[in-house]
Scaffold this active site. Structure first.
Site, PDB file in Angstrom:
ATOM      1  CG  ASP A 262      44.567  33.064  30.898  1.00  0.00           C
ATOM      2  OD1 ASP A 262      45.560  32.928  30.163  1.00  0.00           O
ATOM      3  OD2 ASP A 262      43.978  32.099  31.429  1.00  0.00           O
TER       4      ASP A 262
ATOM      5  CG  ASN B 259      28.414  43.306  38.349  1.00  0.00           C
ATOM      6  OD1 ASN B 259      28.098  43.892  39.378  1.00  0.00           O
ATOM      7  ND2 ASN B 259      27.835  42.188  37.963  1.00  0.00           N
TER       8      ASN B 259
ATOM      9  CG  ASP C 117      22.477  39.858  39.988  1.00  0.00           C
ATOM     10  OD1 ASP C 117      21.410  40.365  40.406  1.00  0.00           O
ATOM     11  OD2 ASP C 117      23.359  39.417  40.745  1.00  0.00           O
ATOM     12  N   GLY C 118      21.789  39.652  35.304  1.00  0.00           N
ATOM     13  CA  GLY C 118      22.059  40.063  33.935  1.00  0.00           C
ATOM     14  C   GLY C 118      20.999  41.020  33.416  1.00  0.00           C
TER      15      GLY C 118
ATOM     16  CG  LEU D  94      33.571  35.901  45.155  1.00  0.00           C
ATOM     17  CD1 LEU D  94      33.970  36.582  46.457  1.00  0.00           C
ATOM     18  CD2 LEU D  94      32.125  35.415  45.252  1.00  0.00           C
ATOM     19  CB  SER D  95      35.539  33.998  39.889  1.00  0.00           C
ATOM     20  OG  SER D  95      34.148  33.844  40.049  1.00  0.00           O
TER      21      SER D  95
ATOM     22  CB  ALA E 186      30.140  39.919  39.740  1.00  0.00           C
ATOM     23  CE1 TYR E 187      36.460  36.094  35.738  1.00  0.00           C
ATOM     24  CE2 TYR E 187      35.885  37.580  33.955  1.00  0.00           C
ATOM     25  CZ  TYR E 187      36.607  36.510  34.428  1.00  0.00           C
ATOM     26  OH  TYR E 187      37.470  35.859  33.598  1.00  0.00           O
TER      27      TYR E 187
END
Length: 283
Positions: free
Chosen positions: A162, A132, A61-62, A177-178, A174-175
């Site tokens: 943060d 994204n 994906d990158g 979801l985290s 992607a991010y």
């Protein structure tokens, strides 16, 4: 002559080999071809050819995100070939590539238009684009920061954290979801605002309409550290350092990523196969 750009992950020998084979097939079919590894393509600010008709990416994906940064502003369709680890955006696997190109030639395909986001630091002209997400994150040596969020010039909240991110529907897996944001169908028209490690139970992800104008101001109220810094990244690739008091304005981009698609249900298949959607892992 119509030209096809092939962007490949040079760290994967198989991707480099497939890129050469695909270039030969396209040239035999009468197309011009531009081959570029991912680091080279990521430095381009303009498409490499004015007659660009298609962008192909070979990698994860990158690599696809690098291709999207070239294809989307030019209005050119993008075909992602999954040769990475997760590959949630790519549409085909290597053995399907030539068949996909033949279908593209004959018009037997669909185009998925994926919403993109754009960010501009107040007082600057430069605009950054993301398929994204756009992320604002404290540097490793900075203390916890405060993020003041405004939507359409109306105050939403200030939270210590943060960082903060704005994701697209494509980026929801992607991010985002985290950090606990919801999974959104990639063809939905929304923006997702989410805190990163907030020091409060009251900060939660928020889904906003596509015409929302999000402004994020960064401060350091815990220590009033004047030299604290944050980093803005777009799709984890382009980085910009931000100082305290700076404001980032984020909106929907004026163009979309146009992904070639050959399987209407592929998003749901990926939810099941790669995120184990609904699976009972203890059975």
């Amino acid at each position: 002559m119509a030209t096809v750009l092939i962007v490949y992950n040079a760290c994967k020998p198989e991707a480099a080999r497939r890129a050469q084979e695909t270039a030969q097939w396209l040239q035999a079919a009468g197309y011009g071809v531009v081959l570029a590894d991912q680091p080279t393509a990521s430095r381009w600010s303009q498409p490499p050819d004015p007659n660009l008709a298609l962008v192909i990416t070979l990698g994860g994906d990158g690599t696809l995100l690098t291709g999207a940064a070239i294809a989307a502003p030019a209005g050119v369709p993008l075909l992602g070939v999954h040769m990475g680890r997760f590959g949630f955006i790519a549409q085909v696997v290597p053995d399907q590539l030539i068949d996909a190109l033949q279908r593209w030639q004959s018009g037997d395909y669909q185009v998925q238009e994926r919403l993109m986001a754009q960010a501009r630091v107040e007082g600057e002209v430069r605009v950054s684009f993301a398929l994204n997400e756009i992320t604002l994150l404290r540097t490793p040596t900075a203390p916890m920061l405060n993020f003041t969020i405004r939507v359409n010039d109306l105050l939403l909240t200030t939270y210590p954290a943060d960082g903060s991110l704005v994701a697209t529907p494509t980026g929801s897996t992607a991010y985002a979801l985290s950090v606990g944001a919801p999974v959104v169908h990639p063809q939905a028209e929304v923006l997702i605002l989410a805190p990163i490690s907030p020091h409060t139970l009251g900060a939660r992800p928020l889904v906003l309409p596509p015409n929302a104008r999000i402004s994020i101001e960064i401060r350091c109220e815990a220590t009033n550290e004047p030299n604290a810094q944050a980093i803005m990244t777009t799709d984890g690739r382009r980085h910009q350092t931000l100082g305290m008091g700076q404001i980032v304005h984020i909106t929907t981009a004026p163009f979309r990523t146009k992904l070639l698609s050959f399987n209407e249900g592929e998003f749901f298949e990926k939810l099941r196969d790669r995120l184990l959607w609904g699976a009972r892992v203890n059975e």
